[in-house]
Design a protein around this motif. Structure first.
Motif, PDB file in Angstrom:
ATOM      1  N   GLU A  76      44.281  39.293  37.586  1.00  0.00           N
ATOM      2  CA  GLU A  76      43.291  39.073  38.066  1.00  0.00           C
ATOM      3  C   GLU A  76      43.160  38.533  39.596  1.00  0.00           C
ATOM      4  O   GLU A  76      42.450  38.849  40.656  1.00  0.00           O
ATOM      5  CB  GLU A  76      42.321  38.066  37.409  1.00  0.00           C
ATOM      6  CG  GLU A  76      41.897  38.888  35.985  1.00  0.00           C
ATOM      7  CD  GLU A  76      41.154  37.757  34.964  1.00  0.00           C
ATOM      8  OE1 GLU A  76      40.759  38.383  34.046  1.00  0.00           O
ATOM      9  OE2 GLU A  76      41.612  36.599  35.173  1.00  0.00           O
ATOM     10  N   LEU A  77      44.190  37.735  39.801  1.00  0.00           N
ATOM     11  CA  LEU A  77      44.296  37.121  41.423  1.00  0.00           C
ATOM     12  C   LEU A  77      44.619  38.251  42.095  1.00  0.00           C
ATOM     13  O   LEU A  77      44.207  38.503  43.269  1.00  0.00           O
ATOM     14  CB  LEU A  77      45.657  36.078  41.261  1.00  0.00           C
ATOM     15  CG  LEU A  77      46.024  35.456  42.695  1.00  0.00           C
ATOM     16  CD1 LEU A  77      44.831  35.241  43.369  1.00  0.00           C
ATOM     17  CD2 LEU A  77      47.133  34.662  42.476  1.00  0.00           C
TER      18      LEU A  77
ATOM     19  N   GLN B 146      40.570  30.112  37.166  1.00  0.00           N
ATOM     20  CA  GLN B 146      39.872  31.099  36.585  1.00  0.00           C
ATOM     21  C   GLN B 146      40.565  32.376  36.511  1.00  0.00           C
ATOM     22  O   GLN B 146      39.993  33.289  35.772  1.00  0.00           O
ATOM     23  CB  GLN B 146      38.475  31.232  37.216  1.00  0.00           C
ATOM     24  CG  GLN B 146      37.874  29.879  37.194  1.00  0.00           C
ATOM     25  CD  GLN B 146      37.452  29.083  35.918  1.00  0.00           C
ATOM     26  OE1 GLN B 146      37.117  29.740  34.876  1.00  0.00           O
ATOM     27  NE2 GLN B 146      37.662  28.044  36.019  1.00  0.00           N
ATOM     28  N   THR B 147      41.592  32.749  37.104  1.00  0.00           N
ATOM     29  CA  THR B 147      42.123  33.982  37.190  1.00  0.00           C
ATOM     30  C   THR B 147      43.635  34.002  36.345  1.00  0.00           C
ATOM     31  O   THR B 147      44.383  33.189  36.713  1.00  0.00           O
ATOM     32  CB  THR B 147      42.121  34.293  38.149  1.00  0.00           C
ATOM     33  OG1 THR B 147      43.104  33.689  39.509  1.00  0.00           O
ATOM     34  CG2 THR B 147      40.861  34.458  38.928  1.00  0.00           C
ATOM     35  N   SER B 148      43.868  34.996  35.838  1.00  0.00           N
ATOM     36  CA  SER B 148      45.344  35.426  35.360  1.00  0.00           C
ATOM     37  C   SER B 148      45.980  36.115  36.679  1.00  0.00           C
ATOM     38  O   SER B 148      45.353  36.206  37.838  1.00  0.00           O
ATOM     39  CB  SER B 148      45.412  36.516  34.319  1.00  0.00           C
ATOM     40  OG  SER B 148      44.873  37.816  34.923  1.00  0.00           O
ATOM     41  N   ILE B 149      47.185  36.356  36.570  1.00  0.00           N
ATOM     42  CA  ILE B 149      48.003  36.805  37.801  1.00  0.00           C
ATOM     43  C   ILE B 149      47.572  38.157  38.226  1.00  0.00           C
ATOM     44  O   ILE B 149      47.292  38.504  39.171  1.00  0.00           O
ATOM     45  CB  ILE B 149      49.549  37.016  37.707  1.00  0.00           C
ATOM     46  CG1 ILE B 149      50.341  37.549  38.597  1.00  0.00           C
ATOM     47  CG2 ILE B 149      49.897  37.665  36.333  1.00  0.00           C
ATOM     48  CD1 ILE B 149      50.265  36.689  40.140  1.00  0.00           C
TER      49      ILE B 149
ATOM     50  N   GLU C 239      37.119  46.135  36.347  1.00  0.00           N
ATOM     51  CA  GLU C 239      36.281  45.480  35.343  1.00  0.00           C
ATOM     52  C   GLU C 239      35.936  43.962  35.482  1.00  0.00           C
ATOM     53  O   GLU C 239      34.702  43.421  35.401  1.00  0.00           O
ATOM     54  CB  GLU C 239      36.748  45.640  33.858  1.00  0.00           C
ATOM     55  CG  GLU C 239      36.552  47.184  33.773  1.00  0.00           C
ATOM     56  CD  GLU C 239      37.159  47.614  32.237  1.00  0.00           C
ATOM     57  OE1 GLU C 239      38.180  46.534  31.725  1.00  0.00           O
ATOM     58  OE2 GLU C 239      37.115  48.584  31.564  1.00  0.00           O
ATOM     59  N   PHE C 240      37.091  43.306  35.690  1.00  0.00           N
ATOM     60  CA  PHE C 240      36.816  41.853  36.101  1.00  0.00           C
ATOM     61  C   PHE C 240      36.104  41.408  37.383  1.00  0.00           C
ATOM     62  O   PHE C 240      35.391  40.668  37.349  1.00  0.00           O
ATOM     63  CB  PHE C 240      38.354  41.379  36.435  1.00  0.00           C
ATOM     64  CG  PHE C 240      38.425  39.896  36.990  1.00  0.00           C
ATOM     65  CD1 PHE C 240      38.235  38.707  36.361  1.00  0.00           C
ATOM     66  CD2 PHE C 240      38.755  39.671  38.421  1.00  0.00           C
ATOM     67  CE1 PHE C 240      38.050  37.381  37.035  1.00  0.00           C
ATOM     68  CE2 PHE C 240      38.951  38.888  39.132  1.00  0.00           C
ATOM     69  CZ  PHE C 240      38.589  37.456  38.443  1.00  0.00           C
ATOM     70  N   LEU C 241      36.335  42.202  38.316  1.00  0.00           N
ATOM     71  CA  LEU C 241      35.327  41.916  39.477  1.00  0.00           C
ATOM     72  C   LEU C 241      33.907  42.380  39.319  1.00  0.00           C
ATOM     73  O   LEU C 241      32.940  41.542  39.599  1.00  0.00           O
ATOM     74  CB  LEU C 241      35.790  42.887  40.756  1.00  0.00           C
ATOM     75  CG  LEU C 241      37.249  42.594  41.310  1.00  0.00           C
ATOM     76  CD1 LEU C 241      37.558  43.640  42.391  1.00  0.00           C
ATOM     77  CD2 LEU C 241      37.056  41.277  41.837  1.00  0.00           C
ATOM     78  N   THR C 242      33.630  43.384  38.488  1.00  0.00           N
ATOM     79  CA  THR C 242      32.349  43.413  37.944  1.00  0.00           C
ATOM     80  C   THR C 242      31.735  42.327  37.164  1.00  0.00           C
ATOM     81  O   THR C 242      30.540  42.002  37.448  1.00  0.00           O
ATOM     82  CB  THR C 242      32.231  44.724  37.353  1.00  0.00           C
ATOM     83  OG1 THR C 242      32.535  45.911  38.154  1.00  0.00           O
ATOM     84  CG2 THR C 242      30.951  45.116  36.806  1.00  0.00           C
TER      85      THR C 242
ATOM     86  N   GLU D 117      46.074  47.973  34.564  1.00  0.00           N
ATOM     87  CA  GLU D 117      45.952  46.671  34.990  1.00  0.00           C
ATOM     88  C   GLU D 117      44.929  47.038  36.396  1.00  0.00           C
ATOM     89  O   GLU D 117      43.995  46.361  36.454  1.00  0.00           O
ATOM     90  CB  GLU D 117      47.012  45.957  35.762  1.00  0.00           C
ATOM     91  CG  GLU D 117      47.748  45.486  34.656  1.00  0.00           C
ATOM     92  CD  GLU D 117      48.812  44.126  34.976  1.00  0.00           C
ATOM     93  OE1 GLU D 117      48.335  43.566  36.031  1.00  0.00           O
ATOM     94  OE2 GLU D 117      49.482  43.690  34.097  1.00  0.00           O
ATOM     95  N   ALA D 118      44.896  48.184  37.052  1.00  0.00           N
ATOM     96  CA  ALA D 118      43.994  48.529  38.064  1.00  0.00           C
ATOM     97  C   ALA D 118      42.624  48.702  37.403  1.00  0.00           C
ATOM     98  O   ALA D 118      41.682  48.158  37.960  1.00  0.00           O
ATOM     99  CB  ALA D 118      44.465  49.552  39.058  1.00  0.00           C
TER     100      ALA D 118
END
Length: 367
Positions: free
Chosen positions: A262-263, A257-260, A184-187, A178-179
């Motif tokens: 991603e949050l 807009q975010t999953s747990i 990748e999510f932040l990018t 998940e890390a």
């Protein structure tokens, strides 16, 4: 009687929300250390379930929403309760520890454990539970004093004969997979490396900070040159008011807009977190993020608890205050451990000043 130190299959009960279970994790980690080889199963709510993979202490979970808690998805079918009790019985637990706050009555949960034939059952109780609990700790809170929830949990384990570190704090663990996904999510969403998270989403209207001042706080953070990411589970009229009219290159609205995970990625990568007293604040504390909590002056057990946190209290309107007589007693007797309240305008200024004192040089302001 079999002792707690001999348990190999233990049920832990905490039927509240995500932030409550995060605070429990100091006690859960203590149990992992003190009872090597013991399997820990947590009976908790669907509201708390998303945080379970990050605890790194719980082996299994049973998810169930009960009617005596303030939860969203409670079933009213009586037969379901007998099904859950039978499920608990099937696991053949040799002990059960019930975690609670002083304003709760644990008897309904204790009855479930009793009917499931769990031989050891320990927890705080204000009234004599007689046969419901095998290990009854008379609850001194709030009549004598008030402990933070984390300390209360650890003292419960101490009462049961376990060795505890009274200064231990909860932590969370992000699985490696998940890390990687988080980066990748932040990018993907294009948020700069330097940003702060602001969260005004809460489950109870009594904990809402005045929307006009919440909006002003975000604007002042932006004017100071910070990139601001606003978070929340679902949009609501209140949340929409908090961000109304804010159009800025350095403002990112991630509400709904975010999953747990991603949050959690946003929180762990942020320079700082500003939040109301809710699960987001406890996640930030668990990762040692600089955290400022705008705290509705209600339950003093749940304030921010990391060394990098501050708390600014505001008063709850009288019409929204709890009808729970224990909480009313705390309010009447002013037993909030000396916590003074501030006007919303002063809290905005204090928060902006705090942010300036802890963050590195912010990114240049957008247009």
């Amino acid at each position: 009687m079999k002792k707690w130190q001999q348990c190999k299959n233990l049920l832990l009960i905490r039927l509240d929300n995500m932030g409550d279970v995060i605070m429990n994790n100091a006690a859960f980690a203590t149990l992992k250390e003190q009872l090597p080889g013991c399997k820990l199963t947590l009976l908790t709510s669907s509201m708390a379930a998303p945080i379970l993979p990050y605890l790194d202490t719980i082996d299994e979970s049973i998810i169930f929403d009960v009617p005596w808690m303030k939860l969203k998805d409670v079933t009213n079918k009586e037969t379901v309760y007998f099904d859950v009790i039978e499920k608990i019985r099937f696991f053949q637990f040799d002990g059960c520890i019930l975690f609670s706050v002083y304003s709760q009555n644990i008897f309904p949960a204790a009855l479930m454990a009793y009917l499931a034939a769990i031989p050891l059952r320990g927890g705080y109780a204000r009234e004599n539970p007689y046969h419901l609990l095998t290990h009854w700790i008379p609850d001194p809170e709030p009549l004598r004093y008030i402990h933070h929830q984390i300390k209360r949990d650890l003292l419960l384990l101490e009462h049961l004969g376990l060795i505890v570190n009274p200064s231990r704090l909860p932590t969370l663990h992000v699985p490696r997979s998940e890390a990687i996904q988080a980066k990748e999510f932040l990018t993907k969403i294009g948020i700069p490396d330097s940003f702060i998270v602001v969260n005004f989403d809460v489950s109870e209207s009594k904990r809402e900070f005045p929307a006009e001042q919440a909006n002003r706080l975000i604007r002042q953070c932006l004017a100071s040159g910070h990139t601001v990411v606003s978070t929340g589970v679902k949009p609501s009229p209140y949340l929409q008011s908090c961000i109304a009219g804010i159009a800025h290159n350095n403002f990112y609205n991630s509400i709904e807009q975010t999953s747990i995970h991603e949050l959690i990625s946003l929180i762990t990568n942020a320079n700082a977190v500003i939040s109301l007293n809710t699960g987001v604040a406890h996640v930030a504390c668990a990762f040692d993020k600089p955290t400022c909590v705008l705290y509705a002056n209600s339950n003093p057990q749940h304030g921010p608890w990391s060394q990098y946190s501050v708390q600014f209290n505001f008063e709850i309107p009288q019409i929204l205050k709890s009808k729970n007589e224990i909480i009313c007693y705390v309010d009447r007797e002013n037993l909030t451990q000396g916590a003074s309240t501030l006007q919303a305008e002063a809290i905005v200024e204090n928060t902006v000043n705090w942010l300036a004192s802890i963050t590195t040089k912010p990114v240049a302001a957008g247009s």
